[in-house]
Design an enzyme around this catalytic site. Structure first.
Site, PDB file in Angstrom:
ATOM      1  N   HIS A 175       0.860  -1.434   0.024  1.00  0.00           N
ATOM      2  CA  HIS A 175      -0.046  -0.102  -0.076  1.00  0.00           C
ATOM      3  C   HIS A 175       0.945   1.311   0.053  1.00  0.00           C
ATOM      4  CE1 HIS A 175      -2.561   3.308   1.334  1.00  0.00           C
ATOM      5  NE2 HIS A 175      -3.572   2.594   1.117  1.00  0.00           N
ATOM      6  N   ASP A 298     -11.049   2.253  -1.178  1.00  0.00           N
ATOM      7  CA  ASP A 298     -10.062   3.071  -0.333  1.00  0.00           C
ATOM      8  C   ASP A 298     -11.057   3.907   0.689  1.00  0.00           C
ATOM      9  OD1 ASP A 298      -7.743   3.750   0.188  1.00  0.00           O
ATOM     10  OD2 ASP A 298      -7.241   4.871  -1.662  1.00  0.00           O
TER      11      ASP A 298
HETATM   12 MN    MN Z   1      -5.522   3.138   0.450  1.00  0.00          MN
END
Ligand code: MN
Length: 335
Positions: A175, A298
């Protein structure tokens, strides 16, 4: 056709980690990119409070929000930069504690939440032990928020982490975070360190270091997940192969067993986090194939309702939509 919408890059944090970030940010040796986070998205201001509240909740309010916009399941992960900015002992302890908290949420809501295991790469052997705990906790992968104090997972010292991930067949979600101190300087202006550009530069670099270092020759079954439609790499695969051939010929890099793009196609899957562009999805479908693209929203950083609207309306077949929303996530994370 019934489709379950599974979102695989969904963020949370614990109150302890949030508090420890503030201590690092108050000290003079905070990394420069992280200091920028402290001045903006991590600043404890009234404007940031709704975001913080959403990050801290892994219970009823989050599920109510998922119900409201039609997300069936979130795969949760400790938000960036996680514990990777702390000293070794604190990082190792807080990674384990956050995994315990995440495991409890997954156990309480097994049809709504899955979770990735946070690790502290600062102590690779302890991190490998934490990875071994993941299946027992009911966690289905590993989260690494890119560099750890300027070091990347291709470094030999991280071998125990990659060994454990491969042995347990747990994918590593690589990430983003802001670029490492060694190269962040030109990114410190104009918010270039942040999610609009610097995060993809950092995470794309990390993925390319794994490929070009021959990591996948040593760990052929290691699986990596990257977000943001592949952090730009699907766009560059042809050129990366083309220049790799020249780089080998002129002695600029060592020869790998396979072409760079072949590792990308075999060892990586990508997710749609933060991208709601049909041209970007189309290019990714053409370059990596529908089997290797997973839906992600997200949350809470992006507008997850918009992500659902995009994917519901994307110009793909119903079979492709089901793979991106559901089937691929079930296969990759063994849900
Ligand atoms: Mn993210």
């Amino acid at each position: 056709m019934t489709i379950r919408r599974i979102a695989v890059e969904e963020a949370f944090v614990t109150p302890e980690i949030m508090a420890e970030w503030q201590k690092v940010l108050a000290s003079p040796d905070a990394e420069p990119g992280f200091a920028k986070m402290g001045e903006s998205i991590l600043a404890q201001t009234p404007a940031n409070k709704p975001l913080d509240d959403r990050l801290l909740d892994i219970g009823a309010d989050r599920i109510a929000h998922m119900d409201a916009i039609g997300i069936d399941m979130q795969v949760l992960s400790l938000t960036s930069p996680g514990v990777q900015v702390f000293d070794t002992a604190l990082a190792t302890r807080l990674a384990a504690e956050s995994n315990d908290a995440l495991a409890a949420a997954v156990k309480a809501h097994p049809t709504r939440f899955a979770g990735l295991c946070a690790i502290a790469p600062q102590d690779p052997v302890a991190a490998a032990r934490e990875i071994e705990r993941a299946p027992k906790l009911g966690l289905c992968g590993i989260i690494v928020n890119s560099h750890t104090r300027g070091e990347y997972l291709d470094a030999p010292k991280y071998r125990p982490i990659l060994e454990a991930a491969q042995a347990l067949d747990l994918p590593i979600y690589l990430h983003p975070r802001e670029p490492a101190a060694s190269w962040v300087a030109p990114y410190l202006d104009y918010a270039l360190w942040f999610a609009g550009w610097g995060f993809a530069a950092e995470t794309g670099l990390h993925a390319m270091r794994l490929i070009m270092s021959g990591t996948f020759d040593r760990f052929p079954d290691l699986r990596i997940v990257i977000g943001h439609m592949g952090e730009g790499l699907p766009f560059w695969l042809q050129r990366i192969d083309n220049r790799y051939r020249l780089e080998v010929k002129i002695g600029a890099c060592g020869r790998l067993e396979r072409l760079p793009s072949e590792y990308f196609l075999d060892n990586f899957v990508i997710t749609t986090s933060g991208v709601t562009s049909m041209p970007a999805l189309r290019l990714s479908l053409d370059e990596v194939g529908v089997e290797r693209i997973l839906f992600a929203a997200d949350f809470p950083y992006e507008d997850d309702a918009e992500a659902v609207r995009f994917m519901d309306g994307a110009n793909v077949t119903e079979e492709e939509r089901k793979k991106i929303y559901e089937t691929n996530a079930c296969r990759v994370f063994k849900l």
